[in-house]
Design an enzyme around this catalytic site. Sequence first.
Site, PDB file in Angstrom:
ATOM      1  N   ALA A 178       3.140   6.011  -2.731  1.00 18.54           N
ATOM      2  CA  ALA A 178       4.338   6.794  -3.068  1.00 18.54           C
ATOM      3  C   ALA A 178       4.539   6.872  -4.580  1.00 18.54           C
ATOM      4  O   ALA A 178       4.930   7.920  -5.118  1.00 18.54           O
ATOM      5  CB  ALA A 178       5.565   6.191  -2.390  1.00 18.54           C
TER       6      ALA A 178
ATOM      7  N   GLY B 200       0.809  -1.219   0.000  1.00 23.14           N
ATOM      8  CA  GLY B 200       0.000   0.000   0.000  1.00 23.14           C
ATOM      9  C   GLY B 200       0.837   1.260   0.000  1.00 23.14           C
ATOM     10  O   GLY B 200       0.543   2.229  -0.719  1.00 23.14           O
ATOM     11  N   CYS B 201       1.894   1.263   0.784  1.00 20.44           N
ATOM     12  CA  CYS B 201       2.762   2.431   0.869  1.00 20.44           C
ATOM     13  C   CYS B 201       3.515   2.648  -0.444  1.00 20.44           C
ATOM     14  O   CYS B 201       3.706   3.785  -0.884  1.00 20.44           O
ATOM     15  CB  CYS B 201       3.726   2.284   2.038  1.00 20.44           C
ATOM     16  SG  CYS B 201       2.861   2.208   3.625  1.00 20.44           S
ATOM     17  N   THR B 202       3.917   1.567  -1.081  1.00 18.03           N
ATOM     18  CA  THR B 202       4.606   1.669  -2.375  1.00 18.03           C
ATOM     19  C   THR B 202       3.655   2.242  -3.420  1.00 18.03           C
ATOM     20  O   THR B 202       4.021   3.160  -4.165  1.00 18.03           O
ATOM     21  CB  THR B 202       5.129   0.289  -2.817  1.00 18.03           C
ATOM     22  OG1 THR B 202       6.049  -0.182  -1.826  1.00 18.03           O
ATOM     23  CG2 THR B 202       5.815   0.361  -4.167  1.00 18.03           C
TER      24      THR B 202
END
Length: 178
Positions: free
Chosen positions: A73, A68-70
């Site tokens: 970003a 999710g963070c990738t």
Amino acid sequence: MGEIDRAKATKGRHMSPAKPPVKASELAAGTKAPPFKLTRDDGTSVSLKDFKDRNLVLCFYPRADTPGCTKEAMDFSRLRPAFAKAGTEILGVSADPVAAQAKFKSKHKLKIDLASDESTAMLEAYGAWGEKSMYGRKFLGVIRRTFLIDGKGRIVRVWPSVKVPGHADEVLEAVRAL
């Protein structure tokens, strides 16, 4: 607050005592953004003052190099030129160490700056550090949330509970509406 799985929340990082997160209403549109000074992924420092006369999108994300963070970003990186055209900088913040931030940025060729708040002081000030629950276990961690801050240091908009798909596009629309 129930029992906290501190090891899962920090993976060996220092952890401050459990505090309830700041209520999103306390950091509502029109309020002054809490000042901060952090270390960026390249080892330089970054503070709220650095964005005087420019808008800032401040994205809090749980952990570098997770799916999710990738995705989040990469979405903000893809839209970075449009944000820049609108006079807006983007800063992603998590409790990951600087080295992890740098590796994450390099691995995915991210075009946004990342900053580290291992102490969690800034995360707490923005209500982005608090109790989370996964698979029935409670732990402290970063709450995914985004702030749009104007060049005078005032919060313009808060996304208190971010869902990654379409989020970067939604934030860009809000920036363009300013």
